[in-house]
Design an enzyme around this catalytic site. Structure first.
Site, PDB file in Angstrom:
ATOM      1  N   CYS A  76       0.823  -1.223   0.000  1.00 21.28           N
ATOM      2  CA  CYS A  76       0.000   0.000   0.000  1.00 21.28           C
ATOM      3  C   CYS A  76       0.847   1.260   0.000  1.00 21.28           C
ATOM      4  O   CYS A  76       0.470   2.250  -0.599  1.00 21.28           O
ATOM      5  CB  CYS A  76      -0.961  -0.011   1.174  1.00 21.28           C
ATOM      6  N   GLU A  99      -4.342   4.392  -8.311  1.00 24.43           N
ATOM      7  CA  GLU A  99      -3.488   3.348  -7.757  1.00 24.43           C
ATOM      8  C   GLU A  99      -3.517   2.112  -8.652  1.00 24.43           C
ATOM      9  O   GLU A  99      -4.588   1.632  -9.011  1.00 24.43           O
ATOM     10  CB  GLU A  99      -3.991   2.959  -6.365  1.00 24.43           C
TER      11      GLU A  99
HETATM   12  P1  NAD Z   1     -10.524  -4.983  -1.410  1.00 25.05           P
HETATM   13  O1  NAD Z   1     -11.142  -3.768  -0.860  1.00 25.05           O
HETATM   14  O2  NAD Z   1     -11.056  -5.528  -2.680  1.00 25.05           O
HETATM   15  O3  NAD Z   1     -10.611  -6.166  -0.379  1.00 25.05           O
HETATM   16  C1  NAD Z   1     -10.178  -6.018   0.950  1.00 25.05           C
HETATM   17  C2  NAD Z   1     -11.051  -6.857   1.846  1.00 25.05           C
HETATM   18  O4  NAD Z   1     -12.367  -6.335   1.785  1.00 25.05           O
HETATM   19  C3  NAD Z   1     -11.133  -8.319   1.449  1.00 25.05           C
HETATM   20  O5  NAD Z   1     -11.138  -9.108   2.616  1.00 25.05           O
HETATM   21  C4  NAD Z   1     -12.475  -8.405   0.757  1.00 25.05           C
HETATM   22  O6  NAD Z   1     -13.062  -9.665   0.829  1.00 25.05           O
HETATM   23  C5  NAD Z   1     -13.274  -7.400   1.563  1.00 25.05           C
HETATM   24  N1  NAD Z   1     -14.452  -6.895   0.855  1.00 25.05           N
HETATM   25  C6  NAD Z   1     -14.625  -6.738  -0.488  1.00 25.05           C
HETATM   26  N2  NAD Z   1     -15.873  -6.282  -0.738  1.00 25.05           N
HETATM   27  C7  NAD Z   1     -16.493  -6.121   0.438  1.00 25.05           C
HETATM   28  C8  NAD Z   1     -17.776  -5.679   0.844  1.00 25.05           C
HETATM   29  N3  NAD Z   1     -18.701  -5.308  -0.052  1.00 25.05           N
HETATM   30  N4  NAD Z   1     -18.053  -5.631   2.157  1.00 25.05           N
HETATM   31  C9  NAD Z   1     -17.144  -5.987   3.075  1.00 25.05           C
HETATM   32  N5  NAD Z   1     -15.925  -6.445   2.761  1.00 25.05           N
HETATM   33  C10 NAD Z   1     -15.587  -6.516   1.467  1.00 25.05           C
HETATM   34  O7  NAD Z   1      -8.972  -4.673  -1.507  1.00 25.05           O
HETATM   35  P2  NAD Z   1      -7.820  -5.670  -1.941  1.00 25.05           P
HETATM   36  O8  NAD Z   1      -7.874  -5.729  -3.418  1.00 25.05           O
HETATM   37  O9  NAD Z   1      -7.869  -6.932  -1.181  1.00 25.05           O
HETATM   38  O10 NAD Z   1      -6.528  -4.908  -1.414  1.00 25.05           O
HETATM   39  C11 NAD Z   1      -5.845  -4.005  -2.181  1.00 25.05           C
HETATM   40  C12 NAD Z   1      -6.115  -2.617  -1.667  1.00 25.05           C
HETATM   41  O11 NAD Z   1      -5.779  -2.501  -0.289  1.00 25.05           O
HETATM   42  C13 NAD Z   1      -5.257  -1.585  -2.351  1.00 25.05           C
HETATM   43  O12 NAD Z   1      -6.051  -0.484  -2.682  1.00 25.05           O
HETATM   44  C14 NAD Z   1      -4.224  -1.228  -1.309  1.00 25.05           C
HETATM   45  O13 NAD Z   1      -3.620  -0.008  -1.441  1.00 25.05           O
HETATM   46  C15 NAD Z   1      -4.977  -1.360  -0.071  1.00 25.05           C
HETATM   47  N6  NAD Z   1      -4.077  -1.571   1.054  1.00 25.05           N
HETATM   48  C16 NAD Z   1      -3.958  -0.578   1.973  1.00 25.05           C
HETATM   49  C17 NAD Z   1      -3.109  -0.722   3.061  1.00 25.05           C
HETATM   50  C18 NAD Z   1      -2.981   0.349   4.115  1.00 25.05           C
HETATM   51  O14 NAD Z   1      -2.490   0.068   5.192  1.00 25.05           O
HETATM   52  N7  NAD Z   1      -3.419   1.548   3.883  1.00 25.05           N
HETATM   53  C19 NAD Z   1      -2.392  -1.916   3.206  1.00 25.05           C
HETATM   54  C20 NAD Z   1      -2.531  -2.914   2.243  1.00 25.05           C
HETATM   55  C21 NAD Z   1      -3.395  -2.723   1.179  1.00 25.05           C
END
Ligand code: NAD
Length: 494
Positions: free
Chosen positions: A299, A398
């Protein structure tokens, strides 16, 4: 780490994983499962329970019961500390097994995963375990005849939703302080990286955490994540992931019980290199590592390289040289520096960003393509695009992949302006030997962290969080504890 041991572990069959509710392994209520495909070679690793809303609600009910009867919050702090320290020890004792399982699931190169996943998870759990019996309440300055006390109480049931890039590390950032403060937790791992996190939850039970205090439900975000978000019985949601999901969680909270929502979202982090950087070769190597390690799925990745115009061409050549020298491939080989992209869909999205960047006038200096397709895995060459204007898609959106956009600048003011020209504010970097300039840049860049003459690596002692659309609230450090407590005032007439 030993390659022979890694090779032996990678050959082991992975059992099916079920939910962990009330200390029991439980199948989905309708028996459904999801295939787990390894991004390293496209093979089927195992299956995990594909949870239903009813499964999530059962986990929340178990967490609520555990919280209400105080089987955990009611323990002496020394007892809670002992259990959490034992958990950290078990994570460390099983570190290689956990790391290899996680890498087979999400594709991060083992050299990084070993340190960043079980290593950092154990350190985080230990940090909060050691803090929990050193946090006092407060006595307020009050008029005579009044005693004003401020108690710190757990918030209740915490729902934690975790992404796929560093499941154990980010999971520990949430579970550590939440459990240390006496809350119950329901965990929702990401669809494409649940195995190591589920094993870590099993280890918590082996360490003596009472059943029901920590529950974990696998499945689709849109089903089990939504059920968690809409629950009337979850008191706080802590989330790391994309902005789109973050928005949904706020909506769920508004539609249900106005639960607290803390979001750690994405970034488009600027890494700003001045001509007076102390060591430009080091800056180039670190800039490459800062975007390409874990195939850019970090991230805080320094995905925008802002370079002072006078050194632009030479510096880009040095970063390109470092990028080309990085060893991309099998994430379970110790020498690999850039592992697999987490899924085919993510790889396609990365390649789409490169196409758009070219259509918008960018030049691909190196990379830009899928590689090692014969392995069956999802690999992308480290990619550098120059000529990226501050308003270009590659400068604004991103990618979450190994794609670096380069933008030149002339002055410090211009660099700060470009650095702050996105909706994000997660991380940044500055390379300069001028101390005053370094401080001006730290003050000028609007992000949660600014690295100076380095990039990445802050440990659990410092907070991690974003501003703007990178989120709110902080993980790590003692500040993270604020998310997991309610302040209660006792106003007593003496
Ligand atoms: P995502 O939002 O698609 O998924 C993250 C989590 O949310 C997963 O467990 C997923 O199952 C859940 N999720 C998806 N839809 C949902 C819904 N409708 N309701 C509740 N939960 C739901 O993100 P990703 O693709 O897994 O991760 C990548 C993203 O995370 C990138 O944008 C990255 O920058 C960010 N990230 C941020 C940090 C930070 O600390 N700021 C760290 C790592 C990753």
């Amino acid at each position: 780490m030993d390659q022979t041991k890694i090779d032996a572990l990678r050959m082991q069959a992975v059992p099916d994983f079920k939910h962990l509710i009330n200390g029991q392994h439980v199948a989905a209520s309708d028996g459904a499962t999801m295939d787990v495909v390894s991004p390293a070679d496209g093979t089927l690793l195992t299956r995990v329970a594909k949870g239903t809303a009813a499964d999530m609600n059962a986990a929340i009910t178990a967490a609520r019961a555990a919280f209400e009867d105080r089987r955990w919050a009611g323990q002496p702090p020394a007892t809670r500390k002992k259990v959490l320290l034992k958990w950290a020890d078990l994570i460390e004792a099983n570190a290689l097994e956990l790391a290899v399982l996680g890498v087979r699931d999400n594709g991060t190169e083992i050299s990084m995963a070993f340190r960043a996943e079980p290593g950092s998870a154990a350190a985080t759990i230990r940090f909060y375990a050691e803090a929990l019996d050193k946090l006092y309440g407060e006595i307020a300055p009050t008029p005579p005849g009044i005693l004003g006390m401020i108690h710190k109480e757990p918030v209740g049931v915490v729902g934690a939703i975790i992404p796929w890039n560093f499941p154990m590390m980010i999971g520990a950032w949430k579970m550590g302080p939440a459990l240390a403060m006496g809350n119950s937790v329901v965990l929702k791992p990401a669809e494409t990286a649940s195995l190591s996190l589920m094993r870590m939850v099993e280890l918590a039970h082996e360490a003596g955490l009472p059943p029901g205090v920590l529950n974990a439900v696998t499945g689709e975000g849109a089903v089990v994540g939504e059920a968690m978000g809409l629950s009337m019985d979850v008191d706080a949601l802590v989330f790391t992931g994309s902005g789109g999901t973050g928005r949904r969680l706020m909506t769920y909270a508004a539609q249900s019980n106005l639960k607290r929502v803390y979001l750690e979202l994405g970034g488009k982090s600027p890494n700003v290199v001045f001509a007076d950087a102390p060591n430009l070769d080091e800056a180039a190597a670190v800039a490459a590592a800062g975007i390409f390690r874990n195939a850019g799925q970090v991230c805080v990745a320094g995905s925008r390289l802002l370079v002072e115009a006078s050194i632009h061409d030479d510096f880009v050549a040095a970063v390109a040289k470092a990028a080309k020298a990085m060893r991309v491939g099998d994430p379970l080989k110790l020498e690999t520096q850039v592992g697999a992209v987490n899924s085919e869909a993510q790889l396609d999205a990365n390649l789409g960003f490169v196409e758009t960047a070219m259509a918008e006038g960018g030049n691909v200096v190196t990379g830009g393509t899928r590689i090692l397709q014969d392995t069956g895995g999802y690999y992308m060459a480290p990619t550098i695009v120059t000529g990226v204007t501050p308003d270009a898609t590659l400068a604004q959106k991103e990618v979450f992949g190994p794609v670096l956009g380069v933008t030149p600048f002339e002055t410090e003011e211009e660099a700060i302006g470009i650095a702050n020209s996105t909706v994000y504010g997660l991380a940044g970097g500055v390379w300069t030997a001028n101390l005053s300039r370094a401080h001006r840049m730290v003050a000028g860049i609007r992000t949660g962290v600014v690295h100076v003459n380095t990039y990445g690596g802050p440990d659990v002692a410092v907070p991690m969080g974003g501003v703007g659309q990178s989120g709110n609230g902080h993980d790590k450090s003692l500040h993270a504890i604020d998310k997991y407590i309610n302040l209660k005032t006792a106003w007593i007439k003496l």
